[in-house]
Design an enzyme around this catalytic site. Structure first.
Site, PDB file in Angstrom:
ATOM      1  N   PRO A 198       0.822  -1.188   0.000  1.00  0.00           N
ATOM      2  CA  PRO A 198       0.000   0.000   0.000  1.00  0.00           C
ATOM      3  C   PRO A 198       0.860   1.242   0.000  1.00  0.00           C
ATOM      4  CG  PRO A 198       0.283  -0.795   2.189  1.00  0.00           C
ATOM      5  CD  PRO A 198       1.209  -1.532   1.342  1.00  0.00           C
ATOM      6  N   GLU A 199       0.370   2.250  -0.636  1.00  0.00           N
ATOM      7  CA  GLU A 199       1.015   3.544  -0.548  1.00  0.00           C
ATOM      8  C   GLU A 199       0.088   4.427   0.291  1.00  0.00           C
ATOM      9  OE1 GLU A 199       2.501   4.804  -4.406  1.00  0.00           O
ATOM     10  OE2 GLU A 199       2.484   2.744  -5.108  1.00  0.00           O
TER      11      GLU A 199
END
Length: 270
Positions: A2-3
């Site tokens: 995830p960013e």
DNA sequence: CTTACCGCCTGTCGGC
DNA sequence: TGCCGACAGGCGGTAA
């Protein structure tokens, strides 16, 4: 995995699902360690743990407690699952059991994730060197620009460096550089002041739009409900090598920068 | 100091 | 079918 957008979407999702009163009846660790050991001080086991909020710093989730914090990271393949009845799934590592019986389960096949207790945020080593948040005022200020222009590294590597700015990972780096019309291989010190200024605004807008779209679900990422994000449908270059650029006739290129796949258009990005 | 590369892990996919 | 390497939203340690 995830960013920033994916973590932020998750944070908001979890906040709406947090039972009131927000008391944890039991915390279970099913594995000895993720990226770091899964341990709790004995003092925490004596009474219910009260959660007062869920915040985000960089790509970390911060569970504020009446005494101390949990700091959590999804690594590459982690997700949180909210359920009312325990469903055993391979690679479940952490179970938060709320007093109302709700369960929040952290699952992470690759175990690059993190779940740590700290008495105080100030002693969390992950946070000591971080650059500004993309939605903060400091993000558009001179120190960030100076850092970028003072480096010979590829601009893509620089914007993915958490010491320069937080939240930009491998997907959004390619996407933002494409929208800003900057070649990802261009050294930071050769990007013009004006281009940089534009890039920072584009990064902020890209992350913001991705949050609105529920994040990007490429393979693992899902919301606490199991639902997928929608922003992968908006990706203009990431994962699209060989496809036609949206703005010209050339094909999207793909090549590694520091071991990470990078996607760009050689005509539109100079 | 700066920078590129490696390792941490499991799962999946494509080529042979 | 199966085997084997490459690759995957991150990040810090290390070595040059």
């Amino acid at each position: 995995m995830p960013e920033l957008p994916e973590v932020e979407v998750l944070r908001r999702d979890l906040l709406t699902r947090m039972p009131k009163p927000s008391r944890i009846r039991r915390l279970q660790f099913l594995s000895p360690k993720l990226r770091t050991p899964l341990t709790l001080p004995k003092s925490l086991l004596k009474k219910p743990i009260v959660v007062t909020g869920i915040e985000r710093r960089s790509k970390f989730l911060v569970f504020r407690l009446e005494e101390g914090v949990f700091v959590s990271h999804l690594g590459m393949s982690g997700y949180w699952r909210a359920e009312t009845k325990r469903s055993e799934i391979k690679h479940d590592h952490v179970i938060i059991e709320w007093e109302n019986g709700d369960l929040w389960v952290y699952n992470d096949p690759r175990r690059f994730g993190i779940f740590e207790f700290h008495p105080d945020l100030s002693e969390v080593k992950w946070f000591t060197q971080l650059g500004p948040e993309p939605f903060s005022d400091e993000f558009l200020a001179q120190p960030v620009i100076d850092k970028i222009r003072g480096s010979q590294r590829a601009i893509k590597s620089i914007i993915m460096d958490a010491k320069v700015m937080v939240g930009v990972g491998n997907i959004y780096a390619s996407e933002a550089l494409y929208k800003a019309g900057i070649n990802p291989f261009k050294p930071g010190n050769r990007v013009s002041f004006e281009s940089l200024r534009r890039l920072l605004v584009v990064i902020r807008n890209t992350l913001s739009k991705a949050i609105d779209g529920g994040g990007s679900s490429i393979r693992d990422y899902v919301h606490a409900s199991g639902e997928k994000g929608k922003f992968q449908n908006e990706h203009l270059v990431y994962g699209r090598s060989g496809e036609k650029c949206t703005q010209c006739d050339s094909k999207i290129q793909s090549k590694k920068i520091q071991g990470r796949s990078t996607f760009w258009c050689r005509k539109c990005q100079r």
